[in-house]
Structures are given as C-alpha cells and as structure tokens.
Design a protein around this motif. Structure first.
Motif, PDB file in Angstrom:
ATOM      1  N   LEU A 105      65.990 -49.984  67.582  1.00 38.46           N
ATOM      2  CA  LEU A 105      64.536 -50.171  67.480  1.00 38.46           C
ATOM      3  C   LEU A 105      64.152 -51.617  67.782  1.00 38.46           C
ATOM      4  O   LEU A 105      63.181 -51.876  68.504  1.00 38.46           O
ATOM      5  N   LEU A 106      64.910 -52.564  67.245  1.00 37.16           N
ATOM      6  CA  LEU A 106      64.619 -53.978  67.490  1.00 37.16           C
ATOM      7  C   LEU A 106      64.859 -54.337  68.958  1.00 37.16           C
ATOM      8  O   LEU A 106      64.130 -55.160  69.528  1.00 37.16           O
ATOM      9  N   ALA A 107      65.868 -53.714  69.573  1.00 40.18           N
ATOM     10  CA  ALA A 107      66.155 -53.989  70.982  1.00 40.18           C
ATOM     11  C   ALA A 107      65.030 -53.490  71.880  1.00 40.18           C
ATOM     12  O   ALA A 107      64.625 -54.165  72.835  1.00 40.18           O
ATOM     13  N   LEU A 108      64.498 -52.308  71.584  1.00 40.60           N
ATOM     14  CA  LEU A 108      63.441 -51.737  72.414  1.00 40.60           C
ATOM     15  C   LEU A 108      62.090 -52.391  72.168  1.00 40.60           C
ATOM     16  O   LEU A 108      61.271 -52.502  73.084  1.00 40.60           O
ATOM     17  N   ALA A 109      61.829 -52.824  70.940  1.00 40.66           N
ATOM     18  CA  ALA A 109      60.521 -53.394  70.611  1.00 40.66           C
ATOM     19  C   ALA A 109      60.443 -54.878  70.935  1.00 40.66           C
ATOM     20  O   ALA A 109      59.401 -55.363  71.400  1.00 40.66           O
ATOM     21  N   GLY A 165      63.288 -56.735  72.470  1.00 37.50           N
ATOM     22  CA  GLY A 165      64.277 -57.207  73.417  1.00 37.50           C
ATOM     23  C   GLY A 165      65.424 -57.953  72.768  1.00 37.50           C
ATOM     24  O   GLY A 165      66.161 -58.677  73.440  1.00 37.50           O
ATOM     25  N   GLU A 166      65.601 -57.797  71.452  1.00 36.49           N
ATOM     26  CA  GLU A 166      66.656 -58.496  70.721  1.00 36.49           C
ATOM     27  C   GLU A 166      67.817 -57.534  70.448  1.00 36.49           C
ATOM     28  O   GLU A 166      67.669 -56.572  69.703  1.00 36.49           O
ATOM     29  N   ARG A 167      68.979 -57.824  71.055  1.00 36.42           N
ATOM     30  CA  ARG A 167      70.147 -56.951  70.898  1.00 36.42           C
ATOM     31  C   ARG A 167      71.171 -57.513  69.921  1.00 36.42           C
ATOM     32  O   ARG A 167      72.291 -57.015  69.836  1.00 36.42           O
ATOM     33  N   ALA A 168      70.788 -58.557  69.175  1.00 36.04           N
ATOM     34  CA  ALA A 168      71.731 -59.192  68.251  1.00 36.04           C
ATOM     35  C   ALA A 168      72.141 -58.265  67.118  1.00 36.04           C
ATOM     36  O   ALA A 168      73.212 -58.423  66.538  1.00 36.04           O
ATOM     37  N   TRP A 169      71.296 -57.283  66.787  1.00 39.25           N
ATOM     38  CA  TRP A 169      71.567 -56.394  65.661  1.00 39.25           C
ATOM     39  C   TRP A 169      71.963 -54.993  66.117  1.00 39.25           C
ATOM     40  O   TRP A 169      71.956 -54.057  65.339  1.00 39.25           O
ATOM     41  N   LEU A 170      72.294 -54.849  67.386  1.00 36.82           N
ATOM     42  CA  LEU A 170      72.737 -53.565  67.921  1.00 36.82           C
ATOM     43  C   LEU A 170      74.225 -53.404  67.658  1.00 36.82           C
ATOM     44  O   LEU A 170      75.034 -54.199  68.128  1.00 36.82           O
ATOM     45  N   ASP A 171      74.606 -52.383  66.889  1.00 36.66           N
ATOM     46  CA  ASP A 171      76.018 -52.235  66.531  1.00 36.66           C
ATOM     47  C   ASP A 171      76.846 -51.788  67.739  1.00 36.66           C
ATOM     48  O   ASP A 171      76.327 -51.223  68.704  1.00 36.66           O
ATOM     49  N   LYS A 172      78.140 -52.040  67.663  1.00 40.30           N
ATOM     50  CA  LYS A 172      79.028 -51.782  68.794  1.00 40.30           C
ATOM     51  C   LYS A 172      79.087 -50.298  69.161  1.00 40.30           C
ATOM     52  O   LYS A 172      79.186 -49.948  70.339  1.00 40.30           O
ATOM     53  N   ALA A 173      79.011 -49.417  68.155  1.00 40.11           N
ATOM     54  CA  ALA A 173      79.112 -47.977  68.432  1.00 40.11           C
ATOM     55  C   ALA A 173      77.944 -47.508  69.295  1.00 40.11           C
ATOM     56  O   ALA A 173      78.126 -46.780  70.277  1.00 40.11           O
ATOM     57  N   THR A 174      76.733 -47.925  68.927  1.00 44.18           N
ATOM     58  CA  THR A 174      75.546 -47.531  69.704  1.00 44.18           C
ATOM     59  C   THR A 174      75.599 -48.116  71.098  1.00 44.18           C
ATOM     60  O   THR A 174      75.305 -47.436  72.090  1.00 44.18           O
ATOM     61  N   TRP A 175      75.985 -49.400  71.192  1.00 40.85           N
ATOM     62  CA  TRP A 175      76.036 -50.060  72.495  1.00 40.85           C
ATOM     63  C   TRP A 175      77.082 -49.408  73.407  1.00 40.85           C
ATOM     64  O   TRP A 175      76.842 -49.236  74.605  1.00 40.85           O
TER      65      TRP A 175
END
Length: 398
Positions: A201-205, A207-217
C-alpha cells in the motif's frame, strides 16, 4: 538537412547519449564549448552555411550535458575516506526492515554545493523522511565491482546523483518531519500498521518500497510484474484519467457557459501532479509527469506532430531537464517500450490481420489486439532486455 525543431532535438539527444561511452578525458567543458560556439557563429555569418548552425547547436548541447556530468564527477572526486560530523536531511528511505539504507543531502565542505549521500544506517534510532539529523559519518568515495555482467552500482549511484557513501552508527535528531508528504506518509503508516500488505500500500500510494517485505517483492519479480510497483507512466496515466473523468462528472452540474473542453484536461494534469508529489517525484515519476505536462502544453498550443515526432520531442525535453537520465535503466525500459510500440503500430498495425478477408468482430478484435500489442513488445524489446539484463523471461508475455 532542414533547420527545424525536430532536427535540433535529435542533435540534443545524440549529444546527451555521448555521456554513456565517452571517457572523462573527452568530456567537453562548457568554457571550451563556448569558444568553439563563437567560432562557429562567425563562420556562419561569413559563409552562410546551415551546417555551421547544426554544428554550433551540437557543441552547445555537448557543453550543457557534459557540464552536468563534470559537476557530479567533481563532487564525487572531492570525497575522501574519513570520519566527519555532518548535518543532513533525509530525502529517500530505500530499506527499513532487517537493515536500513537511505539517501540524504548534506554540505560536506564550505566550498562545495549540497551533495546526495548514500547512507548505511546502523544507529538504533529509526529515521523518517524529511527529518534533519547530525551524526559522525564514516565517508568513503564511490566504488563498485568490475565483474562482467554484475550490477553496476557506480552507475546506479550517478543515476541517483549520489556522490558519496557513508556509514552512520549513532545520530542525533535536530528537526522533525517538515513536509506535507512526509506527514501523510507517517499518518498512513500508523493507519495501516499490522496489515500484511502495508508495504504494498505504501509503495503504490507514496512510491516508497522501504517497507515492502521480501516475500511480496519476490512474487512480483517472479511474475514479471515488478514494474507495477514503480510509480511511473502507468500510474501517472491512471491518475490523469481519474482526474479527467471526475472533472467530466462535475461539469454536468455547470451552467453551459462555464463548460470548457480544456477543464477536464487541466484537472486531470493537476490530479496527476498531486499524485506525483505524493510519490516523491522519483526518477520514473518525474519522467512520466514531465512527459504528461509537455504533451498537455502541445495540445493547448494546438500543435500537430506525428507519434514519432512527439516521441522525439518528449525525449529531448526530458534530457534537457535531466541530462543524466540515460544512466538509469528505467529510462531505457520506458522509452524503449514506447518506441517499440510506435514502430510496431506504424509498420504492423492490427488492421492488417483479417479472417477470410473480413475484419474481426469487436469482441474478438479486443482480445486479439492485446496479444498483438504484447507480441510487438516482446519482439522489439527482447534485444534491449538481453543487453540490460543478460536474459529474457518468456513468461513476461502472459
């Protein structure tokens, strides 16, 4: 050759692309470019040959684009390995889970301009966007491995305009969050705390991918849909479309004399600009919103260009804004895809395909046109992907 805008823009693009292969010793300082420019102007005055005009513009373009590279190189070369107390502002958080990395801006010396620094954050404190900190940083110059086929980290540093690398083990916060975007980011982080897809959600809203976990990525990487997370042309176009149709709905309630055809376009561009601001105007976001604004003004001025001409003008405009943009891989992927589609639809349009000398029905045409589009991308972008990544994923077609 005729002296026109398209020709001049092509010269600018060629001059900018010389940054990719010319060594530092062959880069043209702006002082030398100015002297050559004056000489070419005098030659044109006396000989009246358009060739000297083309050459003069090319030299000016070289001086302009090479100056950007010179400035960045001088900043990078001024950095020596040492420990230094630095006051810096956090501009971008790259990762903030099992380890923390970020990009900050700081002035390392009185005679230097503000620089962007890549920081390995090993302090116990958790930094946030737009905060100002003071710390003793272990600085070191930019470096990268020369392994063939590996990731060129030095080029990535320069594409981000980073001129130094540092490590922070302890820091003191001087000022809190000071921007509207950072405040909204913190607010949404608290509201989504505990959600399994908070990082997405933070990445899409924002543009911050710092909190995107490795499994989702890893899921997005394995399914060849990682580009959906980078806020770029697709997202800016959707924001523009949402703003456009919202304005069309609002116009229903306007008196007839207040209805104007440009109102939805203006509102759509403003909506896209707001979204681009929330996304932090990262390199892909800046590239997409700049192209959108440029095309919008072309429409306002009622100028007509072919798709290829408009493509050249947009590329030239973006390189004028940021001459170092070709150092970014995303630049080549974005414009490579658009260029491929222009060539594909120009020479192999879907209208060529028929069934028993008759056009397909609307439903069949809609489905087959998607395959036609994707096949064109696969065919033309394969050389680019092989060059950039040394590989190709056939599942990307689906």
């Amino acid at each position: 050759m005729k002296l026109n805008l398209i020709t001049l823009v092509i010269l600018l693009i060629v001059a900018d692309l010389t940054l990719l292969f010319l060594p530092q010793s062959l880069l043209l300082p702006w002082q030398v470019a100015l002297v050559i420019e004056l000489a070419l102007i005098f030659l044109f005055i006396f000989l009246r040959r358009n060739f000297f005009v083309f050459l003069a513009f090319f030299v000016v373009s070289l001086g302009y684009t090479h100056h950007s590279a010179f400035s960045l190189l001088q900043q990078a070369q001024s950095v020596t390995a040492k420990k230094q107390v630095v006051t810096f502002e956090i501009q971008e958080i790259l990762h903030q889970q099992d380890y923390q990395t970020l990009i900050a801006t700081a002035t390392l010396a009185d005679n230097l301009r503000e620089q962007r620094i890549f920081l390995n954050w090993k302090a116990k404190e958790v930094p946030q966007l737009s905060e100002i900190w003071q710390a003793e940083i272990s600085l070191r110059p930019l470096s990268a491995r020369l392994n063939f086929g590996g990731f060129d980290r030095q080029q990535w540093y320069f594409s981000k305009e980073i001129t130094a690398v540092g490590t922070v083990k302890s820091a003191v916060k001087i000022a809190d969050v000071s921007s509207f975007r950072a405040e909204k980011l913190q607010q949404v982080k608290k509201q989504t705390e505990g959600l399994s897809l908070q990082g997405l959600l933070l990445a899409l809203a924002f543009g911050e991918r710092a909190w995107l976990d490795k499994a989702t990525w890893s899921i997005y990487q394995q399914t060849n849909t990682a580009h959906l997370i980078a806020i770029s042309g697709l997202h800016i176009g959707l924001a523009m479309g949402i703003g456009f149709y919202l304005a069309r709905v609002v116009q229903v309630f306007f008196p007839t004399r207040f209805i104007h055809p440009y109102f939805p376009f203006v509102f759509g561009v403003l909506f896209a600009l707001i979204y681009a601001y929330l996304a932090g105007f990262s390199v892909p976001t800046f590239r997409a919103i700049s192209a959108l604004v440029f095309v919008f003004f072309v429409q306002i001025m009622r100028r007509h260009y072919s798709p290829l001409q408009l493509f050249i003008l947009v590329v030239g405009f973006l390189l004028l804004c940021d001459p170092l943009m070709p150092l970014s891989v995303s630049f080549w992927l974005s414009f490579g895809a658009v260029g491929c589609l222009i060539v594909w639809y120009r020479y192999v349009p879907f209208s060529l395909f028929q069934w028993k000398n008759r056009p397909f029905s609307p439903k069949v045409r809609w489905i087959l046109s998607l395959f036609h589009l994707q096949f064109g991308l696969l065919l033309f972008s394969t050389p680019l992907q092989l060059f950039l990544f040394n590989g190709l994923s056939l599942s990307g077609f689906l």
